[in-house]
Scaffold this active site. Structure first.
Site, PDB file in Angstrom:
ATOM      1  N   GLY A  17       5.826   7.384  -7.555  1.00 10.02           N
ATOM      2  CA  GLY A  17       4.622   6.896  -8.218  1.00 10.02           C
ATOM      3  C   GLY A  17       3.811   8.028  -8.822  1.00 10.02           C
ATOM      4  N   ARG A  78      11.944   5.823 -10.571  1.00  2.52           N
ATOM      5  CA  ARG A  78      12.667   5.697  -9.305  1.00  2.52           C
ATOM      6  C   ARG A  78      14.143   5.968  -9.599  1.00  2.52           C
ATOM      7  NH1 ARG A  78       8.228   5.388  -5.885  1.00  2.52           N
ATOM      8  NH2 ARG A  78       6.726   3.918  -6.752  1.00  2.52           N
ATOM      9  N   ASP A 109       7.246  11.325   0.080  1.00  3.89           N
ATOM     10  CA  ASP A 109       8.305  11.511   1.068  1.00  3.89           C
ATOM     11  C   ASP A 109       9.702  11.276   0.496  1.00  3.89           C
ATOM     12  OD1 ASP A 109       6.643  12.267   3.089  1.00  3.89           O
ATOM     13  OD2 ASP A 109       6.504  10.284   4.015  1.00  3.89           O
ATOM     14  N   GLY A 110       9.844  10.225  -0.319  1.00  4.87           N
ATOM     15  CA  GLY A 110      11.153   9.936  -0.913  1.00  4.87           C
ATOM     16  C   GLY A 110      11.615  11.059  -1.820  1.00  4.87           C
ATOM     17  N   THR A 131       0.781  11.930  -4.141  1.00  5.97           N
ATOM     18  CA  THR A 131       0.746  10.497  -3.863  1.00  5.97           C
ATOM     19  C   THR A 131      -0.689  10.068  -3.605  1.00  5.97           C
ATOM     20  OG1 THR A 131       1.330   8.765  -2.262  1.00  5.97           O
ATOM     21  CG2 THR A 131       1.390  11.030  -1.471  1.00  5.97           C
ATOM     22  N   ASP A 133      -1.571   7.709  -1.831  1.00  2.00           N
ATOM     23  CA  ASP A 133      -1.670   7.063  -0.524  1.00  2.00           C
ATOM     24  C   ASP A 133      -2.113   7.988   0.606  1.00  2.00           C
ATOM     25  OD1 ASP A 133      -0.930   4.567  -1.475  1.00  2.00           O
ATOM     26  OD2 ASP A 133       1.205   4.926  -1.180  1.00  2.00           O
ATOM     27  N   ASP A 135      -0.374   9.774   2.540  1.00  2.00           N
ATOM     28  CA  ASP A 135       0.430   9.403   3.704  1.00  2.00           C
ATOM     29  C   ASP A 135       1.510  10.426   4.062  1.00  2.00           C
ATOM     30  OD1 ASP A 135       1.962   8.956   1.459  1.00  2.00           O
ATOM     31  OD2 ASP A 135       2.744   7.009   2.121  1.00  2.00           O
ATOM     32  N   ARG A 160     -19.318  -5.713  -5.963  1.00  2.00           N
ATOM     33  CA  ARG A 160     -20.421  -6.076  -5.063  1.00  2.00           C
ATOM     34  C   ARG A 160     -21.638  -6.575  -5.845  1.00  2.00           C
ATOM     35  NH1 ARG A 160     -22.201  -5.352   0.153  1.00  2.00           N
ATOM     36  NH2 ARG A 160     -20.613  -3.871   0.846  1.00  2.00           N
ATOM     37  N   GLY A 176      -1.834   0.669  -1.188  1.00  2.00           N
ATOM     38  CA  GLY A 176      -1.514   1.163   0.147  1.00  2.00           C
ATOM     39  C   GLY A 176      -0.575   0.202   0.836  1.00  2.00           C
ATOM     40  N   ARG A 177       0.719   0.334   0.534  1.00  2.00           N
ATOM     41  CA  ARG A 177       1.705  -0.594   1.106  1.00  2.00           C
ATOM     42  C   ARG A 177       1.905  -0.344   2.597  1.00  2.00           C
ATOM     43  NH1 ARG A 177       5.533   0.501  -2.084  1.00  2.00           N
ATOM     44  NH2 ARG A 177       5.019  -1.057  -3.646  1.00  2.00           N
TER      45      ARG A 177
END
Length: 326
Positions: A17, A78, A109-110, A131, A133, A135, A160, A176-177
């Site tokens: 991504g 990908r 990570d991938g 990334t 994320d 993560d 809001r 955020g999967r």
């Protein structure tokens, strides 16, 4: 490739991504490499582009006026073939064909798993965490998170406003999967009443419904729920809440807008330093490393070690988010 091998040509690619700040990292790799007498080659469309030999020479001018741009000028994709032994061997052979002694891989990570395989096949590789994320366990910072969380925060502020005007419950879904960092940070920054994280799938929907009823009795004009993509089902949740509480409920899915936009100062600066450090590590003859940021320092880890680390949401931060919502 043994440590100590002289590096003459390096390649750089972005994989997985896209994330704001990737261009800053690419620019730093190119200009640091050129400044130290290396040839730098860009690989378009990630590992897929490597396998398709979409490889170009990069000059300082090629990365001029790119640091403020979102996305990645090298594009990304990908690549399932890179998961196979045949694809990995082909990728290593193509690197050698183009004289690429060292490769900088910007991704998650991938992407690092692919870099690890190339290192085992004789290509010096350095990973840079890119990334939104946040993560990747070995680092406290990943390229793109700061921009993405600010983009989401500003969007939620706007939701809001209209939610208050209409006295609504708003379920706002952020990306955020598998990791809830974006949801957690937005939940705290936007003063959300509830945060739903993929790390905690068993949230109590009935407790949320009862809380909304109590808030309405106290005269509260809106109710904000931040929902992570890994939980999902925001539209259905909004329908159930409206039926159970009588309060109008709407779902807003922010989606890929969080990936775009001009990177923040932090993402530009940190990404630039990480890009430069990756080149320095290659010049030192290092391989199979990931650049990280910990305790105020730019550091590097063995990719195998980095991939085996686990990163979860700190319970203390989540408890603070709950207390502030009260």
């Amino acid at each position: 490739m043994a440590e100590g091998k002289v590096i003459r040509t390096i390649g750089v690619l972005t994989s997985g991504g896209d994330a704001p700040g990737m261009n800053a990292a690419i620019r730093a790799v190119v200009r640091t490499g050129l400044g130290k007498g290396l040839k730098v080659r860009g690989i378009r469309r990630g590992y897929q582009g490597l396998l398709d030999e979409e490889i170009i020479d990069l000059t300082a001018r090629d990365v001029s006026d790119t640091i403020q741009r979102g996305g990645t000028i090298l594009q990304t994709a990908r690549c399932e073939e890179m998961r196979t032994e045949e694809g990995q061997q082909k990728a290593a052979a193509i690197c050698k064909k183009y004289g690429i002694d060292g490769l900088v891989v910007i991704g998650g990570d991938g992407s690092f798993a692919g870099a690890q395989k190339l290192a085992n096949l004789g290509i010096n590789t350095i990973g840079i965490p890119g990334t939104i994320d946040l993560d990747i366990a070995c680092t406290e910072y990943t390229i793109g998170f700061d921009t993405a969380v600010n983009t989401a925060m500003e969007a939620i502020d706007k939701v809001r406003d209209t939610s208050t005007s209409h006295e609504r419950c708003s379920i706002i879904e952020v990306m955020g999967r598998d990791a809830g960092w974006l949801a957690l940070w937005c939940g705290i920054a936007n003063g959300a009443e509830r945060i739903l994280l993929p790390e905690e799938h068993d949230y109590d929907e009935q407790a949320i419904i009862e809380d909304i009823k109590e808030c309405r009795k106290r005269g509260k004009k809106n109710y904000i729920i931040i929902n992570a993509e890994g939980i999902g089902g925001s539209i259905e949740l909004a329908k159930r809440i409206e039926e159970a509480t009588g309060m109008e409920a709407r779902a807003t899915i922010l989606g890929h807008m969080q990936r775009g936009g001009s990177p923040t100062c932090k993402d530009r600066v940190y990404a630039s330093i990480m890009g430069a450090k990756a080149v320095d590590l290659l010049i030192e003859g290092k391989s199979n490393r990931v650049v990280g940021y910990r305790h105020g320092q730019y550091v590097d880890f063995d990719i195998n070690e980095a991939l085996n680390m686990q990163k979860g949401i700190p319970p203390y931060q989540y408890e603070i988010a709950r207390e502030l919502a009260l």
